[in-house]
Design a protein around this motif. Structure first.
Motif, PDB file in Angstrom:
ATOM      1  N   LYS A  30      44.994  45.628  37.322  1.00  0.00           N
ATOM      2  CA  LYS A  30      45.723  44.532  36.694  1.00  0.00           C
ATOM      3  C   LYS A  30      45.409  43.212  37.408  1.00  0.00           C
ATOM      4  CE  LYS A  30      50.091  45.766  35.149  1.00  0.00           C
ATOM      5  NZ  LYS A  30      51.460  46.091  35.567  1.00  0.00           N
ATOM      6  N   GLN A  31      45.513  43.276  38.742  1.00  0.00           N
ATOM      7  CA  GLN A  31      45.275  42.079  39.521  1.00  0.00           C
ATOM      8  C   GLN A  31      43.816  41.636  39.441  1.00  0.00           C
ATOM      9  OE1 GLN A  31      47.074  42.171  43.305  1.00  0.00           O
ATOM     10  NE2 GLN A  31      46.321  40.155  43.881  1.00  0.00           N
ATOM     11  N   LYS A  75      39.874  36.203  35.349  1.00  0.00           N
ATOM     12  CA  LYS A  75      40.234  35.530  34.108  1.00  0.00           C
ATOM     13  C   LYS A  75      39.266  34.403  33.732  1.00  0.00           C
ATOM     14  CE  LYS A  75      44.194  33.561  34.279  1.00  0.00           C
ATOM     15  NZ  LYS A  75      45.632  33.386  34.582  1.00  0.00           N
ATOM     16  N   GLU A  81      43.238  39.699  36.426  1.00  0.00           N
ATOM     17  CA  GLU A  81      43.863  38.385  36.621  1.00  0.00           C
ATOM     18  C   GLU A  81      42.911  37.465  37.406  1.00  0.00           C
ATOM     19  OE1 GLU A  81      46.627  37.881  35.039  1.00  0.00           O
ATOM     20  OE2 GLU A  81      46.678  35.785  35.760  1.00  0.00           O
ATOM     21  N   LYS A 110      40.213  44.254  27.963  1.00  0.00           N
ATOM     22  CA  LYS A 110      40.284  43.303  29.077  1.00  0.00           C
ATOM     23  C   LYS A 110      38.893  43.001  29.617  1.00  0.00           C
ATOM     24  CE  LYS A 110      44.315  41.661  30.249  1.00  0.00           C
ATOM     25  NZ  LYS A 110      44.453  40.187  30.325  1.00  0.00           N
TER      26      LYS A 110
END
Lengths: 393, 261
Positions: free
Chosen positions: B78-79, B85, B82, B115
C-alpha cells in the motif's frame, strides 16, 4: 473420494505447488514418481518391514479405563508415543528415506521445531547411512538442547537458522533454500503435511498407517471398525492426517482437530491457524495462514514447539472449509491440566502436543456408548523440563 | 495505448543492459523514490523494486536482511504505491515490481494490477508463481493491465520447459546463472557457459537477462556476452548499507559496474 488430493495437487481450493523455478526439477521428479514408488511391491515390503521390526508397530490402541470412567464414556488412546524415537514422526521419515533411496539421492535435509522430526530424520539417516543436515531455528536450538545433542550423536549436522524469529517457520525457509542450492543430489524430508504437492499427500500416505491400525484394533476391541469420533492435535497436521485418513469417507465418524491457542485466541500469542487465519501462500502451498492484513506471516506462539507453526496442511484447510472435520483449540493452561490428568489417571506422560488433543475431551459432549479415539502422538520425555517448571515438582 | 517500456528498452538496446534490484523500504522507508531517480540518473536501464516479504525463500542473506529491515521500517505494498504515485512525472526507464505471491494476494490481485498500471509499472517478477498457475489464473489479468510477467529459468530447466516459459513470458526472461538463492558467490569461471549457449540456440521470442551472482564489472561483462544484459541485486543492496548519502553510494556502485563511456 471427496477428500483426496486431485491430479494438480489440490484439496478443494487448497494445496498446489507454488515453487520458485529453482525447485522445479526436484518437485517435478517427486510429482511424477512418488505414486509409483510408494505403491510398488518392493517399497511396501520394506516400509512394512521397518515399521514392524524397527519402529515397533502396530502401536497399541489402549482402552483407557480410568479416563473413560471419569468422562463416563469409552476412550481409546492410539499409542504413537510408544514408537521408536517417541512419536508418530518416524512413520513419515521411514517412508521418505526409502523414497529418497529409490530416487538415488545421497543427501538428506530436514527442518525441525522441537527436534522430534529432526531426531526422527537423523535416526533413519543413520539407519540408511545417508548424510543428514537438519535446520533448526537458533532459538529452538537453545530451547531443545537434548534433541540437538541426540541428532549430533546420530551423526547429523544441525544448522541453526538465524533468519526471522529463528523458529520452525525460519528453519523451513532455510531447508527450502538449501534445496534450491542443491538441485540434484538432495531430498528434503518435510516433517508434516505441508509444503508443495506432493508432500502433503505423500506424508499423509505414510502417516495413514495410524488410522489403518485403529480400524483393525477397534474391530478386535469392540467388533466394529469405526469409532464415534477421532481426536488429534494439529500444528502442520501430520498426526491428525494419519489418524483421520481411513475415516475421511465415512461421514458417520466425527473428526476433531485441536489447535494450539497458546495464551488464548484473543491474544497475540497463539498458533490457532484455522481459527484465526486467512487463505494465503506459504512454503509453496495455498492454505490457511496466520498473517497481517499486508500478507506478512505472523510468528505464532504455543507452549508446544511442535504446534508453533503459522500455517497448516492444505488437507486440513479443506476439511475445515467443507465442515468434514471440526477444529477446536486448547490454551497452554488447559493443556497442562489435561497432561496431568492423563499422567495421574493412566500413568502416561504425554507430549505437550498430544495433550492438546486430550484437552478437547472437556470441550465436547460424549454419550456413554460413544467410542472416542484420541491420537496420543508423542511421549512427554522431551517436555519434562517444561512440565516440572510448570507444576513445581 | 503506450508501448510497454520494457519492450521499448530491448528494441532500442541490444546489449549491456543493466538492471538493478533494490528492496523498497530499505535502508529507510522513504528512500524508494530517490533510489529510483538516482539509479536512472546514473544510467541504469531497468529497475526491479522489491516488495519485502517476511519469508523470502528464494533469497540469500543480503536480501533477507533488507526485507526484514524494510518491514520493520513499516514498508507495505500500500505504502509503496503511495510512494510511486508520481514517479512517472520524472522517471522514464522501465520499472518492475518483484516479490512473493502472498502479499499480492492479500492486497487483492486485480486491485494490485490496477495500481501497477496507474503508477506506471511495466512488469512483475513473482518467483513463487509457477508458469502453469500463471497461465491459468493470472495471465488474463496481467495482460489487461499491460503488465509483463517475467519468468525465471535455471540451468536445470529443460529445453521443452524453457520453450513453454518463453511462450508465457513477456518483456524478457530472467536467466538464473546457477540454481541458487540470490546473492550466491559465483566466480566467473563457474558461469554455466554450456547452459547459456544452449538457451541461445533455442531461438526464443524473448530476450534474456542473466541474474544471480552478478556483483562487479567482471561478472557483469561476462554475463553480457551471453545475454542482452544482466541483473544485479544483492551486491547493490549491500552497497546501500554504507554510511554515505544515497547519491554517493549509488553513483559509486553503478560506476564500478559499467565503464564510464
Amino acid at each position: 473420494m471427496k477428500y483426496q488430493v486431485n491430479k494438480k495437487g489440490y484439496y478443494g481450493e487448497f494445496g498446489g505447488a507454488f515453487i520458485p523455478e529453482m525447485m522445479h526439477p526436484n518437485i517435478e521428479e517427486l510429482q511424477q514418481k512418488y505414486m509409483e514408488i510408494i505403491g510398488s511391491y518392493n517399497f511396501r515390503q520394506d516400509f512394512i518391514h521397518l515399521l514392524k521390526h524397527y519402529v515397533g508397530r502396530p502401536s497399541p490402541l489402549y482402552p483407557a479405563q480410568r479416563l473413560s470412567e471419569k468422562y463416563g464414556t469409552n476412550i481409546y488412546l492410539k499409542r504413537e508415543d510408544l514408537n521408536h524415537t517417541g512419536s508418530h514422526k518416524i512413520n513419515n521419515t521411514i517412508g521418505q528415506i526409502l523414497l529418497a533411496k529409490a530416487l538415488g539421492k545421497k543427501r538428506i535435509i530436514a527442518e525441525t521445531g522441537a527436534g522430534q522430526h529432526g531426531v526422527a530424520t537423523a535416526t533413519v539417516c543413520a539407519l540408511m547411512g545417508m548424510k543428514c543436515i537438519v535446520y533448526m531455528g537458533t532459538l529452538d536450538v537453545q530451547r531443545q538442547a537434548p534433541n540437538v545433542k541426540k541428532m549430533k550423536m546420530l551423526g547429523a549436522e544441525v544448522v541453526p537458522a538465524i533468519s526471522g524469529n529463528q523458529t520452525l517457520k525460519d528453519a523451513t525457509n532455510e531447508a527450502m533454500r538449501d534445496w534450491i542450492n542443491n538441485p540434484v543430489d538432495t531430498h528434503y524430508i518435510i516433517g508434516s503435511v505441508v509444503g508443495p504437492h506432493p508432500f502433503p499427500d505423500m506424508v499423509t500416505q505414510f502417516q495413514a498407517v495410524v488410522s489403518e491400525e485403529i480400524k483393525m484394533q477397534l474391530d478386535e476391541h469392540i467388533g466394529r471398525e469405526f469409532p464415534t469420533r477421532v481426536i488429534a492435535c494439529v500444528g502442520g497436521g501430520s498426526n491428525a492426517a494419519g489418524a483421520f485418513y481411513h475415516f475421511l469417507e465415512n461421514e458417520e465418524v466425527e473428526l476433531i482437530g485441536v489447535e494450539a491457542a497458546g495464551k488464548g485466541i484473543d491474544t497475540q500469542e497463539t498458533a490457532a491457524t484455522l481459527t484465526l487465519g486467512k487463505v494465503g501462500v506459504l512454503h509453496s502451498a495455498k492454505s490457511m495462514l496466520m498473517q497481517t492484513d499486508d500478507g506478512q506471516i505472523i510468528e505464532p506462539y504455543s507452549i508446544s514447539a511442535g504446534l508453533d507453526y503459522p500455517g497448516i496442511g492444505p488437507l486440513h484447510s479443506h476439511l475445515f472449509k467443507t465442515g468434514r472435520a471440526k477444529y477446536l483449540w486448547a490454551t497452554d493452561e488447559e493443556v497442562f491440566e489435561a497432561a496431568l490428568e492423563l499422567t495421574q489417571l493412566e500413568g502416561i506422560i504425554p507430549a505437550l502436543e498430544s495433550a492438546h488433543a486430550l484437552a478437547a475431551l472437556k470441550k465436547i459432549k460424549m454419550k456413554p456408548d460413544d467410542v472416542t479415539v484420541v491420537n496420543l502422538s508423542g511421549r512427554g520425555d522431551k517436555d519434562m523440563e517444561t512440565y516440572l517448571d510448570h507444576f513445581g515438582y | 495505448m503506450m508501448k510497454n517500456r520494457i519492450n521499448q528498452l530491448f528494441q532500442d538496446k541490444k546489449e549491456n543492459i543493466l538492471s538493478v534490484y533494490f528492496t523498497a523500504g530499505y535502508p529507510q522507508v522513504n528512500d524508494t523514490v530517490q533510489i529510483i531517480k538516482t539509479l536512472e540518473k546514473n544510467g541504469v536501464d531497468l529497475i526491479e523494486i522489491g516488495m519485502p516479504f517476511s519469508d523470502p525463500v528464494a533469497d540469500g542473506p543480503v536480501i533477507q536482511n533488507s526485507s526484514t529491515v524494510a518491514l520493520k521500517n513499516g514498508m507495505s505494498i500500500k505504502q509503496l504505491f503511495e510512494q510511486l504515485k508520481s514517479i512517472r512525472q520524472t522517471v522514464n526507464i522501465p520499472l518492475i515490481l518483484m516479490g512473493y505471491l502472498n502479499p499480492v494476494i492479500q492486497f487483492g490481485l486485480e486491485a494490485f494490477c490496477k495500481k501497477c498500471q496507474e503508477v506506471g509499472i511495466d512488469g512483475l517478477i513473482l518467483p513463487d508463481l509457477p508458469v502453469s498457475v500463471y497461465q491459468e489464473e493470472y495471465k488474463e489479468l496481467f495482460e489487461q493491465y499491460g503488465l509483463h510477467n517475467i519468468l525465471l529459468i535455471t540451468p536445470q530447466t529443460s529445453d521443452a520447459r524453457i520453450q513453454e516459459i518463453d511462450e508465457a513470458s513477456g518483456g524478457f526472461i530472467y536467466m538464473v546463472s546457477s540454481s541458487s538463492t540470490t546473492g550466491a558467490k559465483d566466480k566467473v569461471s563457474d558461469f554455466h557457459e554450456d547452459y547459456f549457449n544452449r538457451v541461445n540456440q533455442l531461438k526464443l521470442n524473448n530476450p534474456r537477462l542473466i541474474g544471480f551472482g552478478i556483483s562487479n564489472q567482471e561478472t557483469f561483462e561476462n554475463a553480457c556476452k551471453y545475454a542482452s544484459g544482466a541483473i544485479i541485486g544483492s551486491a547493490f543492496v549491500k552497497a546501500l548499507e554504507q554510511d554515505k548519502t544515497l547519491e554517493e553510494k549509488i553513483s559509486a556502485f553503478v560506476n564500478r559496474i559499467v565503464k564510464p563511456v
